[in-house]
Design a protein around this motif. Structure first.
Motif, PDB file in Angstrom:
ATOM      1  N   LEU A   1      21.108   9.625   8.532  1.00 14.17           N
ATOM      2  CA  LEU A   1      20.201   9.475   7.446  1.00 14.17           C
ATOM      3  C   LEU A   1      19.561  10.564   7.023  1.00 14.17           C
ATOM      4  CD1 LEU A   1      18.995   6.090   9.104  1.00 14.17           C
ATOM      5  CD2 LEU A   1      20.284   6.286   6.926  1.00 14.17           C
ATOM      6  N   GLN A   2      19.821  11.811   7.455  1.00 13.30           N
ATOM      7  CA  GLN A   2      19.278  12.963   7.179  1.00 13.30           C
ATOM      8  C   GLN A   2      17.798  13.068   7.095  1.00 13.30           C
ATOM      9  OE1 GLN A   2      21.088  14.036   3.042  1.00 13.30           O
ATOM     10  NE2 GLN A   2      22.848  12.798   3.674  1.00 13.30           N
ATOM     11  N   CYS A   3      17.074  12.432   8.227  1.00 14.40           N
ATOM     12  CA  CYS A   3      15.753  12.242   8.454  1.00 14.40           C
ATOM     13  C   CYS A   3      15.224  13.669   9.006  1.00 14.40           C
ATOM     14  CB  CYS A   3      15.390  11.206   9.223  1.00 14.40           C
ATOM     15  SG  CYS A   3      16.031   9.536   8.624  1.00 14.40           S
ATOM     16  N   ALA A   4      15.795  14.458   9.139  1.00 14.75           N
ATOM     17  CA  ALA A   4      15.302  15.720   9.437  1.00 14.75           C
ATOM     18  C   ALA A   4      14.748  16.549   8.357  1.00 14.75           C
ATOM     19  CB  ALA A   4      16.191  17.061  10.275  1.00 14.75           C
TER      20      ALA A   4
ATOM     21  N   ASP B   1      11.509  11.358  14.312  1.00 14.22           N
ATOM     22  CA  ASP B   1      11.839  11.848  15.529  1.00 14.22           C
ATOM     23  C   ASP B   1      10.202  12.161  16.226  1.00 14.22           C
ATOM     24  OD1 ASP B   1      12.279  13.278  17.814  1.00 14.22           O
ATOM     25  OD2 ASP B   1      13.828  14.744  16.858  1.00 14.22           O
ATOM     26  N   LEU B   2       9.985  11.468  16.997  1.00 15.69           N
ATOM     27  CA  LEU B   2       8.482  11.643  17.415  1.00 15.69           C
ATOM     28  C   LEU B   2       8.466  12.927  18.469  1.00 15.69           C
ATOM     29  CD1 LEU B   2       7.297   8.084  18.213  1.00 15.69           C
ATOM     30  CD2 LEU B   2       7.218   9.410  16.040  1.00 15.69           C
ATOM     31  N   THR B   3       9.500  13.368  18.837  1.00 10.15           N
ATOM     32  CA  THR B   3       9.242  14.557  19.794  1.00 10.15           C
ATOM     33  C   THR B   3       8.904  15.903  18.883  1.00 10.15           C
ATOM     34  OG1 THR B   3      11.697  15.139  19.538  1.00 10.15           O
ATOM     35  CG2 THR B   3      11.169  13.908  21.443  1.00 10.15           C
ATOM     36  N   GLU B   4       8.898  15.839  17.607  1.00  6.32           N
ATOM     37  CA  GLU B   4       8.620  16.882  16.785  1.00  6.32           C
ATOM     38  C   GLU B   4       7.201  16.669  16.103  1.00  6.32           C
ATOM     39  OE1 GLU B   4      10.752  18.902  13.809  1.00  6.32           O
ATOM     40  OE2 GLU B   4      12.840  17.857  14.711  1.00  6.32           O
ATOM     41  N   GLU B   5       6.208  17.541  16.015  1.00  3.65           N
ATOM     42  CA  GLU B   5       4.947  17.105  15.506  1.00  3.65           C
ATOM     43  C   GLU B   5       4.884  16.903  14.273  1.00  3.65           C
ATOM     44  OE1 GLU B   5       0.801  19.878  14.410  1.00  3.65           O
ATOM     45  OE2 GLU B   5       2.256  20.707  15.926  1.00  3.65           O
ATOM     46  N   HIS B   6       4.061  15.843  14.143  1.00  3.07           N
ATOM     47  CA  HIS B   6       4.099  14.971  12.532  1.00  3.07           C
ATOM     48  C   HIS B   6       2.672  14.577  12.466  1.00  3.07           C
ATOM     49  CE1 HIS B   6       4.697  12.270  16.004  1.00  3.07           C
ATOM     50  NE2 HIS B   6       4.229  11.237  15.431  1.00  3.07           N
ATOM     51  N   GLU B   7       2.317  14.303  11.207  1.00  5.23           N
ATOM     52  CA  GLU B   7       1.056  13.825  10.776  1.00  5.23           C
ATOM     53  C   GLU B   7       1.478  12.710   9.802  1.00  5.23           C
ATOM     54  OE1 GLU B   7      -3.195  15.003   9.166  1.00  5.23           O
ATOM     55  OE2 GLU B   7      -1.752  16.434   9.364  1.00  5.23           O
ATOM     56  N   TYR B   8       0.479  11.308   9.766  1.00  4.36           N
ATOM     57  CA  TYR B   8       0.652  10.590   8.820  1.00  4.36           C
ATOM     58  C   TYR B   8      -0.690   9.792   8.450  1.00  4.36           C
ATOM     59  CZ  TYR B   8       1.756   7.415  12.774  1.00  4.36           C
ATOM     60  OH  TYR B   8       1.961   6.900  14.022  1.00  4.36           O
ATOM     61  N   TYR B   9      -0.911   9.266   7.397  1.00  2.00           N
ATOM     62  CA  TYR B   9      -2.116   8.774   7.000  1.00  2.00           C
ATOM     63  C   TYR B   9      -2.217   7.885   5.921  1.00  2.00           C
ATOM     64  CZ  TYR B   9      -2.003  12.921   3.920  1.00  2.00           C
ATOM     65  OH  TYR B   9      -1.655  13.873   2.817  1.00  2.00           O
ATOM     66  N   ALA B  10      -3.128   7.008   5.809  1.00  2.00           N
ATOM     67  CA  ALA B  10      -3.034   6.190   4.619  1.00  2.00           C
ATOM     68  C   ALA B  10      -3.810   6.718   3.538  1.00  2.00           C
ATOM     69  CB  ALA B  10      -3.960   4.824   5.007  1.00  2.00           C
ATOM     70  N   ASP B  11      -3.211   6.151   2.332  1.00  2.00           N
ATOM     71  CA  ASP B  11      -3.662   6.317   0.948  1.00  2.00           C
ATOM     72  C   ASP B  11      -5.046   5.856   0.967  1.00  2.00           C
ATOM     73  OD1 ASP B  11      -4.556   6.307  -1.676  1.00  2.00           O
ATOM     74  OD2 ASP B  11      -2.763   7.033  -2.117  1.00  2.00           O
ATOM     75  N   PRO B  12      -6.303   6.618   0.695  1.00  2.00           N
ATOM     76  CA  PRO B  12      -7.558   6.011   0.795  1.00  2.00           C
ATOM     77  C   PRO B  12      -7.857   5.037  -0.143  1.00  2.00           C
ATOM     78  CG  PRO B  12      -7.742   8.419  -0.114  1.00  2.00           C
ATOM     79  CD  PRO B  12      -6.233   8.034   0.638  1.00  2.00           C
ATOM     80  N   GLU B  13      -7.076   5.140  -1.409  1.00  2.00           N
ATOM     81  CA  GLU B  13      -7.395   4.172  -2.444  1.00  2.00           C
ATOM     82  C   GLU B  13      -6.410   2.894  -2.227  1.00  2.00           C
ATOM     83  OE1 GLU B  13      -7.052   6.287  -6.129  1.00  2.00           O
ATOM     84  OE2 GLU B  13      -8.646   7.461  -5.637  1.00  2.00           O
TER      85      GLU B  13
ATOM     86  N   GLY C   1       0.805  -1.081  -0.078  1.00  2.00           N
ATOM     87  CA  GLY C   1      -0.008  -0.146   0.113  1.00  2.00           C
ATOM     88  C   GLY C   1       0.701   1.351  -0.011  1.00  2.00           C
ATOM     89  N   ARG C   2       0.063   2.466   0.562  1.00  2.04           N
ATOM     90  CA  ARG C   2       0.927   3.471   0.294  1.00  2.04           C
ATOM     91  C   ARG C   2       0.249   4.431   1.479  1.00  2.04           C
ATOM     92  NH1 ARG C   2       3.181   6.764  -3.829  1.00  2.04           N
ATOM     93  NH2 ARG C   2       2.786   5.071  -5.154  1.00  2.04           N
ATOM     94  N   GLY C   3       1.058   5.535   1.879  1.00  3.37           N
ATOM     95  CA  GLY C   3       0.654   6.550   2.631  1.00  3.37           C
ATOM     96  C   GLY C   3       1.411   7.763   2.603  1.00  3.37           C
ATOM     97  N   TYR C   4       1.193   8.560   3.536  1.00  3.65           N
ATOM     98  CA  TYR C   4       1.693   9.973   3.327  1.00  3.65           C
ATOM     99  C   TYR C   4       2.072  10.551   4.955  1.00  3.65           C
ATOM    100  CZ  TYR C   4      -0.495   9.709  -1.042  1.00  3.65           C
ATOM    101  OH  TYR C   4      -1.117   9.312  -2.524  1.00  3.65           O
ATOM    102  N   VAL C   5       3.366  11.374   5.000  1.00  2.00           N
ATOM    103  CA  VAL C   5       3.663  12.041   6.086  1.00  2.00           C
ATOM    104  C   VAL C   5       3.754  13.333   5.902  1.00  2.00           C
ATOM    105  CG1 VAL C   5       5.848  11.399   5.777  1.00  2.00           C
ATOM    106  CG2 VAL C   5       5.415  11.773   8.062  1.00  2.00           C
ATOM    107  N   VAL C   6       3.288  14.028   6.968  1.00  3.62           N
ATOM    108  CA  VAL C   6       3.400  15.444   7.060  1.00  3.62           C
ATOM    109  C   VAL C   6       4.578  15.859   7.680  1.00  3.62           C
ATOM    110  CG1 VAL C   6       2.461  17.914   7.137  1.00  3.62           C
ATOM    111  CG2 VAL C   6       0.910  15.855   6.418  1.00  3.62           C
ATOM    112  N   TRP C   7       5.675  16.400   7.465  1.00  5.88           N
ATOM    113  CA  TRP C   7       6.877  16.407   8.103  1.00  5.88           C
ATOM    114  C   TRP C   7       7.383  17.906   7.964  1.00  5.88           C
ATOM    115  CZ3 TRP C   7       8.759  14.735  12.345  1.00  5.88           C
ATOM    116  CH2 TRP C   7      10.388  14.942  12.693  1.00  5.88           C
ATOM    117  N   ARG C   8       7.498  18.793   8.783  1.00  5.83           N
ATOM    118  CA  ARG C   8       8.038  20.222   8.870  1.00  5.83           C
ATOM    119  C   ARG C   8       7.501  20.879   7.542  1.00  5.83           C
ATOM    120  NH1 ARG C   8      14.507  20.043  10.749  1.00  5.83           N
ATOM    121  NH2 ARG C   8      14.154  19.115  12.659  1.00  5.83           N
ATOM    122  N   GLY C   9       6.105  20.799   7.428  1.00  8.23           N
ATOM    123  CA  GLY C   9       5.280  21.612   6.448  1.00  8.23           C
ATOM    124  C   GLY C   9       5.523  21.009   5.008  1.00  8.23           C
ATOM    125  N   LYS C  10       6.050  19.960   5.018  1.00  8.67           N
ATOM    126  CA  LYS C  10       6.106  19.176   3.500  1.00  8.67           C
ATOM    127  C   LYS C  10       5.391  17.777   3.785  1.00  8.67           C
ATOM    128  CE  LYS C  10      10.253  21.366   1.994  1.00  8.67           C
ATOM    129  NZ  LYS C  10      11.666  21.185   1.243  1.00  8.67           N
TER     130      LYS C  10
END
Length: 287
Positions: free
Chosen positions: A113-116, A79-91, A57-66
């Motif tokens: 790993l440059q994850c910031a 890094d869970l200490t920063e605000e984040h949002e993730y969600y599944a692709d509805p299709e 499947g597929r999903g999306y993460v909203v991270w630092r405005g992107k």
């Protein structure tokens, strides 16, 4: 372990890490496996880190405005200490195995790993990485002897695969450049490796590239995962090891050639990093 046949499911395995694991291992807080419903969405601040493998499947993460897309076979390291949002692709809602973890080296891998900038990672060996995630779930269900050591090893292997994948990508996209450092960090590294015999300081190196010592310290640590002073010492120790194995110079001469101010200081740092004295190192390498 086979894919769950049910359309939507959620499994969480909580864990309280031992003090031993907290002190020197990657340690697990909890982990799980879920197949998301099309409307699955999470927005929160938590602690400390989490890594997720998308099984399908597929999903999306909203991270630092992107917003970043995450597809089958990719990792998501947050890094869970920063605000984040993730969600599944509805299709095409994703199925994920996840681990929430901590450890002394967690921040170093996160930076390497440059994850910031982008928390989505690719892997080289998806079969291996998937097996490691599945075995992590099994470990914390069964908890055999030494399972925290095994879990730490599995997480290290996962991060190593992702780090090699990133390094290979950087190498190919930068026409063979060995590391993607800022230009001033490249210049400082080159200066250190050409002048390691001199009594180098952060202030002198910062002046060499026309920036402030504070800015150099911050950016150098971010790029290399070590301070300027630590890098100087590491390079001098590399030179000393070569001299110990390829010459008959005395320890005092080796210390001087490698840029250390005294033989005693050299021996102290060498034993701290290698666990043996320079003399024992020389004997063991020649034997």
């Amino acid at each position: 372990m086979k894919l769950n046949p049910y359309p939507y499911f959620y499994k969480t395995i909580p864990h309280t890490p031992s003090q031993m694991a907290k002190e020197f291992l990657f340690f697990v807080h909890d982990l799980g496996w879920y197949q998301c419903q099309p409307d699955y969405r999470v927005k929160r601040i938590f602690q400390p880190y989490s890594i997720r493998l998308v099984l399908r499947g597929r999903g999306y993460v909203v991270w630092r405005g992107k917003t970043h897309s995450v597809s089958t076979g990719q990792l998501l390291l947050l890094d869970l200490t920063e605000e984040h949002e993730y969600y599944a692709d509805p299709e095409d809602p994703w199925e994920i195995i996840w681990v929430r973890f901590g450890g002394a080296q967690a921040v170093d891998y996160y930076r390497a790993l440059q994850c910031a900038k982008n928390p989505v990672l690719n892997v080289r060996d998806l079969v291996l990485v998937r097996r490691l995630f599945e075995e992590l779930v099994s470990l914390f269900e069964k908890r055999p002897p030494g399972y925290e050591f095994t879990a730490s090893s599995h997480l290290t292997q996962i991060f190593t695969d992702a780090a090699i994948t990133l390094a290979e990508h950087d190498h190919s996209t930068n026409r063979g450049a060995p590391l993607r450092y800022p230009e001033h960090v490249h210049q400082v590294i080159q200066y250190i490796e050409e002048n390691y015999r001199l009594p180098l300081t952060t202030e002198e190196l910062a002046n060499h590239v026309f920036i402030s010592p504070g800015y150099l310290s911050r950016t150098f640590k971010l790029a290399t995962s070590c301070t300027v002073t630590e890098y100087i010492i590491k390079h001098r120790l590399r030179v000393a090891k070569k001299l110990l194995t390829q010459s008959e110079n005395s320890l005092g001469e080796v210390a001087q050639e490698a840029g250390f101010c005294s033989q005693s200081y050299f021996s102290k740092l060498f034993k701290r990093d290698e666990g043996v004295s320079p003399l024992l190192y020389r004997r063991s390498m020649k034997n």
